[in-house]
Design a protein around this motif. Structure first.
Motif, short mmCIF file in Angstrom:
data_model
loop_
_atom_site.label_atom_id
_atom_site.label_comp_id
_atom_site.label_asym_id
_atom_site.label_seq_id
_atom_site.Cartn_x
_atom_site.Cartn_y
_atom_site.Cartn_z
N PRO A 3 105.29 -29.13 59.72
CA PRO A 3 105.87 -29.63 58.47
C PRO A 3 106.98 -28.68 57.99
CG PRO A 3 103.76 -28.56 58.04
CD PRO A 3 104.00 -28.45 59.51
N LEU A 4 108.19 -29.16 57.98
CA LEU A 4 109.29 -28.29 57.56
C LEU A 4 110.19 -29.06 56.61
CD1 LEU A 4 110.24 -25.37 58.30
CD2 LEU A 4 111.99 -26.44 59.69
N ASN A 5 110.57 -28.42 55.50
CA ASN A 5 111.44 -29.12 54.54
C ASN A 5 112.86 -29.26 55.10
OD1 ASN A 5 112.68 -26.58 54.11
ND2 ASN A 5 111.18 -26.07 52.53
N GLN A 6 113.63 -30.12 54.46
CA GLN A 6 114.99 -30.43 54.92
C GLN A 6 115.86 -29.18 54.92
OE1 GLN A 6 115.73 -33.12 56.43
NE2 GLN A 6 117.81 -32.35 56.79
N ARG A 7 115.66 -28.33 53.91
CA ARG A 7 116.46 -27.09 53.78
C ARG A 7 116.33 -26.25 55.05
NH1 ARG A 7 114.51 -22.17 51.99
NH2 ARG A 7 112.54 -23.17 51.42
N LEU A 8 115.10 -26.00 55.48
CA LEU A 8 114.91 -25.15 56.65
C LEU A 8 115.24 -25.89 57.95
CD1 LEU A 8 111.80 -23.01 55.59
CD2 LEU A 8 114.20 -22.36 55.60
N LYS A 9 115.08 -27.24 57.95
CA LYS A 9 115.51 -28.00 59.13
C LYS A 9 117.01 -27.81 59.33
CE LYS A 9 112.19 -31.65 59.76
NZ LYS A 9 111.73 -32.93 59.28
N CYS A 92 116.02 -16.65 54.51
CA CYS A 92 116.16 -17.86 53.69
C CYS A 92 115.32 -17.81 52.43
CB CYS A 92 115.72 -19.09 54.50
SG CYS A 92 116.58 -19.24 56.06
N GLY A 93 115.76 -18.59 51.44
CA GLY A 93 114.97 -18.77 50.23
C GLY A 93 115.01 -17.59 49.29
N MET A 94 116.05 -16.77 49.40
CA MET A 94 116.17 -15.60 48.50
C MET A 94 117.55 -15.63 47.84
SD MET A 94 114.76 -12.60 50.99
CE MET A 94 113.62 -13.01 52.30
N GLY A 95 117.73 -14.74 46.87
CA GLY A 95 119.04 -14.64 46.24
C GLY A 95 120.01 -13.89 47.15
N GLY A 96 121.30 -14.16 46.97
CA GLY A 96 122.33 -13.49 47.78
C GLY A 96 122.23 -11.97 47.75
N PRO A 97 122.03 -11.34 46.56
CA PRO A 97 121.96 -9.87 46.54
C PRO A 97 120.79 -9.31 47.34
CG PRO A 97 122.48 -10.72 44.35
CD PRO A 97 122.15 -11.90 45.21
N LEU A 98 119.64 -10.00 47.32
CA LEU A 98 118.49 -9.50 48.11
C LEU A 98 118.76 -9.63 49.62
CD1 LEU A 98 115.65 -8.34 48.41
CD2 LEU A 98 114.70 -10.62 47.98
N LEU A 144 123.35 -28.10 50.42
CA LEU A 144 122.41 -29.22 50.37
C LEU A 144 121.61 -29.20 49.09
CD1 LEU A 144 119.06 -28.67 51.98
CD2 LEU A 144 120.78 -26.95 52.46
N GLU A 145 121.06 -30.36 48.76
CA GLU A 145 120.24 -30.47 47.56
C GLU A 145 118.86 -30.93 47.96
OE1 GLU A 145 121.63 -33.30 44.63
OE2 GLU A 145 120.71 -32.13 43.03
N GLU A 146 117.87 -30.25 47.42
CA GLU A 146 116.49 -30.66 47.68
C GLU A 146 115.68 -30.41 46.43
OE1 GLU A 146 113.97 -30.68 51.67
OE2 GLU A 146 114.15 -28.67 50.85
N LYS A 147 114.92 -31.39 46.03
CA LYS A 147 114.07 -31.30 44.83
C LYS A 147 114.83 -30.72 43.63
CE LYS A 147 109.75 -31.03 47.35
NZ LYS A 147 108.77 -30.16 47.94
N GLY A 148 116.03 -31.20 43.42
CA GLY A 148 116.80 -30.80 42.24
C GLY A 148 117.49 -29.44 42.34
N HIS A 149 117.35 -28.76 43.47
CA HIS A 149 118.03 -27.46 43.63
C HIS A 149 119.15 -27.60 44.66
CE1 HIS A 149 115.14 -25.17 41.31
NE2 HIS A 149 114.18 -25.88 41.89
#
Ligand code: SAM
Length: 230
Positions: A3-9, A92-98, A144-149
């Protein structure tokens, strides 16, 4: 099927070579999916926090992938060793500075010149500027947009000739600002509204510097979203 969300796909489409290191791999789904899809032969799933690390270990065991995916506990790129010869690093899934901090601190671990596939949630400008300092060149970008983000993906390869980005390119993305999709406009109109709201609450005498920064950002946004040819 993993199971992988569209963002990571979407991130997985940019993976190159045999060996992936996924840093901040809280469930190891991206390496598991890449393995299932035959995009890679082996992977390292790096995680700094014990709980997510254990969850990655469990998932890798449940999908019978312990021979191919090595789950390692550690901060950023410290989990990568020269003998791993990683061909792609995903963060993935982190802020640019991190993401930028992880890459800068782990610069020595980029010796095998892996492709970098980076998906930031906010402040991608810092990340693009960091790539420039690390001698990486952006070769592709996605939004891309997923779940409002709204998320941005930046793909970079090691370059012998350094990339030079203008401030506008670093902020908006050299490829994204050329395409200017509906989502690009949506993102920057949303940022514009957020900045205007912050600006309303600032005191011009006490927050002079912050106001200057915001006004500068607003000018850049205005230029980019108004000027179709920029
Ligand atoms: N990469 C996954 C994704 O995109 O869905 C997980 C994103 S989650 C929001 C961020 C993960 O990165 C967390 O599990 C966190 O513990 C991990 N993380 C944060 N800083 C890290 C670091 N310096 N080194 C390794 N992992 C880190």
């Amino acid at each position: 099927m993993i199971p992988l969300n569209q963002r990571l796909k979407q991130v997985s489409q940019y993976i190159k070579g045999d060996t992936l290191a996924d840093i901040g791999s809280d469930h190891a789904y991206l390496p598991l999916y890449a393995l299932e899809q035959n995009l890679i032969q082996r992977a390292i799933a790096g995680e700094v926090i014990e709980g997510p690390y254990k969850s990655s270990q469990r998932n890798v065991a449940n999908y019978h992938a312990t021979h191919e995916i090595d789950v390692r506990l550690g901060d950023g790129l410290t989990v990568v060793q020269p003998e791993d010869q990683v061909s792609t690093i995903t963060i993935c899934g982190m802020g640019g500075p991190l993401i930028a901090k992880i890459l800068t601190e782990g610069q020595a671990k980029l010796a095998s010149q892996p492709r970098l596939v980076l998906q930031s949630n906010i402040q991608t400008k810092t990340l693009r500027q960091c790539l420039q300092q690390l001698n990486y060149r952006i070769v592709s970008e996605d939004i891309l947009e997923e779940k409002g983000h709204i998320y941005e993906i930046v793909v970079a390869d090691y370059a012998t000739t350094p990339m030079t980005l203008s401030e506008t390119e670093a902020m908006f993305g050299p490829y994204l600002m050329k395409d200017k999709t509906d989502l690009f406009y949506k993102k920057w109109e949303h940022e514009q509204q957020a900045l205007l709201k912050i600006k309303q609450n600032l005191d011009p005498t006490r927050h002079k510097e912050r106001l200057q920064q915001i006004n500068h950002q607003l000018t850049l946004i205005d230029e980019v979203i108004r000027n179709e040819n920029q």
